[in-house]
Motif scaffolding. Sequence first.
Motif, mmCIF file in Angstrom:
data_model
loop_
_atom_site.group_PDB
_atom_site.id
_atom_site.type_symbol
_atom_site.label_atom_id
_atom_site.label_comp_id
_atom_site.label_asym_id
_atom_site.label_seq_id
_atom_site.Cartn_x
_atom_site.Cartn_y
_atom_site.Cartn_z
ATOM 1 N N ASP A 65 0.992 -0.796 0.392
ATOM 2 C CA ASP A 65 -0.150 0.425 -0.290
ATOM 3 C C ASP A 65 1.173 1.179 0.114
ATOM 4 N N PHE A 66 2.028 1.516 0.278
ATOM 5 C CA PHE A 66 3.386 2.165 0.917
ATOM 6 C C PHE A 66 4.428 1.316 0.928
ATOM 7 N N SER A 67 4.851 2.691 0.794
ATOM 8 C CA SER A 67 6.617 1.917 0.139
ATOM 9 C C SER A 67 7.645 2.954 0.547
ATOM 10 N N GLU A 68 8.452 3.414 1.459
ATOM 11 C CA GLU A 68 9.810 3.779 1.584
ATOM 12 C C GLU A 68 11.366 2.954 1.442
ATOM 13 N N GLY A 69 12.323 4.099 1.162
ATOM 14 C CA GLY A 69 13.510 3.774 0.967
ATOM 15 C C GLY A 69 14.189 4.581 1.148
ATOM 16 N N TYR A 70 15.696 3.810 1.120
ATOM 17 C CA TYR A 70 17.398 4.880 1.455
ATOM 18 C C TYR A 70 18.287 4.161 1.988
ATOM 19 N N THR A 71 18.770 4.884 2.081
ATOM 20 C CA THR A 71 20.264 4.255 1.858
ATOM 21 C C THR A 71 21.294 4.540 3.652
ATOM 22 N N ASP A 72 21.289 3.584 3.529
ATOM 23 C CA ASP A 72 21.986 3.565 5.848
ATOM 24 C C ASP A 72 23.136 3.271 5.034
ATOM 25 N N ASN A 73 24.420 3.730 5.669
ATOM 26 C CA ASN A 73 25.832 2.510 5.447
ATOM 27 C C ASN A 73 26.386 2.020 4.764
ATOM 28 N N ASP A 74 25.061 2.843 3.653
ATOM 29 C CA ASP A 74 25.687 1.920 2.475
ATOM 30 C C ASP A 74 25.476 0.712 2.159
ATOM 31 N N ALA A 75 24.238 0.920 3.145
ATOM 32 C CA ALA A 75 22.730 -0.717 2.711
ATOM 33 C C ALA A 75 21.670 0.177 2.004
ATOM 34 N N ASP A 76 21.024 -0.241 0.972
ATOM 35 C CA ASP A 76 19.588 -0.498 0.530
ATOM 36 C C ASP A 76 18.755 -1.004 1.513
ATOM 37 N N VAL A 77 17.718 0.077 2.382
ATOM 38 C CA VAL A 77 16.666 0.165 3.309
ATOM 39 C C VAL A 77 15.168 0.141 2.631
ATOM 40 N N ARG A 78 14.944 -0.923 2.157
ATOM 41 C CA ARG A 78 12.877 -0.485 1.201
ATOM 42 C C ARG A 78 12.613 -0.838 3.416
ATOM 43 N N VAL A 79 11.043 -0.256 3.011
ATOM 44 C CA VAL A 79 10.033 -0.319 3.890
ATOM 45 C C VAL A 79 8.369 -0.551 3.532
ATOM 46 N N LEU A 80 8.361 -1.834 2.998
ATOM 47 C CA LEU A 80 7.262 -2.181 2.063
ATOM 48 C C LEU A 80 5.712 -1.969 3.466
ATOM 49 N N PHE A 81 4.242 -1.348 3.496
ATOM 50 C CA PHE A 81 3.426 -1.099 3.982
ATOM 51 C C PHE A 81 2.605 -2.204 3.127
ATOM 52 N N TYR A 82 1.920 -3.186 4.044
ATOM 53 C CA TYR A 82 0.980 -4.142 4.022
ATOM 54 C C TYR A 82 -0.244 -3.575 4.979
ATOM 55 N N ARG A 83 -2.189 -4.055 4.571
ATOM 56 C CA ARG A 83 -3.006 -3.162 5.606
ATOM 57 C C ARG A 83 -3.167 -4.425 5.574
ATOM 58 N N CYS A 114 -1.910 -0.105 8.304
ATOM 59 C CA CYS A 114 -0.712 -0.893 7.944
ATOM 60 C C CYS A 114 0.107 -1.435 9.112
ATOM 61 N N THR A 115 1.188 -2.705 8.281
ATOM 62 C CA THR A 115 2.212 -3.206 9.152
ATOM 63 C C THR A 115 3.502 -2.799 8.320
ATOM 64 N N PRO A 116 4.403 -2.393 9.337
ATOM 65 C CA PRO A 116 5.627 -2.181 8.101
ATOM 66 C C PRO A 116 6.588 -4.035 8.239
ATOM 67 N N LEU A 117 6.850 -4.053 7.203
ATOM 68 C CA LEU A 117 8.005 -5.106 6.775
ATOM 69 C C LEU A 117 9.649 -4.150 6.342
ATOM 70 N N VAL A 118 10.955 -4.450 7.155
ATOM 71 C CA VAL A 118 11.354 -3.602 6.580
ATOM 72 C C VAL A 118 12.863 -4.586 5.626
ATOM 73 N N PHE A 119 12.787 -4.226 5.345
ATOM 74 C CA PHE A 119 14.333 -4.541 4.350
ATOM 75 C C PHE A 119 16.197 -4.330 4.563
ATOM 76 N N ARG A 120 16.639 -4.962 4.257
ATOM 77 C CA ARG A 120 18.111 -4.518 4.531
ATOM 78 C C ARG A 120 18.482 -5.653 3.411
ATOM 79 N N ASN A 121 19.110 -4.411 2.195
ATOM 80 C CA ASN A 121 19.598 -4.642 0.577
ATOM 81 C C ASN A 121 18.766 -6.896 0.204
#
Length: 120
Positions: free
Chosen positions: A63-81, A96-103
């Motif tokens: 439903d939503f997503s966010e992304g950024y770089t943290d110490n040369d790692a790609d971080v993505r957050v996906l939000f599901y209702r 929504c519940t956020p799911l956090v991914f690193r690389n």
Amino acid sequence: MKLTSLLLATVTASLLSACIYINKGGDSNSDWEKTERENKAVISSLQINTAEMDIRSRLGEPDFSEGYTDNDADVRVLFYRTQRQKEDGITSKNECTPLVFRNGKLIGWGDKAYSSHQNH
């Protein structure tokens, strides 16, 4: 006789219109309820280090997503209702519940995982 027939036809048409409207509203409610129920079931069975693409294949587009770089790692957050808060027909992040991914790998889900990565 014609007046009675006309009156009967008008009442019948009104009742049928009301039935169609009620059923249509019921279907939309069951759609979001079904989506929330299915999302909760998948999220409750997640495992840390699962690939983002595997989770997307099970849950679909977020439903939503966010992304950024943290110490040369790609971080993505996906939000599901997963939990309706307001009957406004609009999904918001707090529903929504956020799911956090690193690389590309799942590192956590839920409010604690999300808030800990917002501070990085």
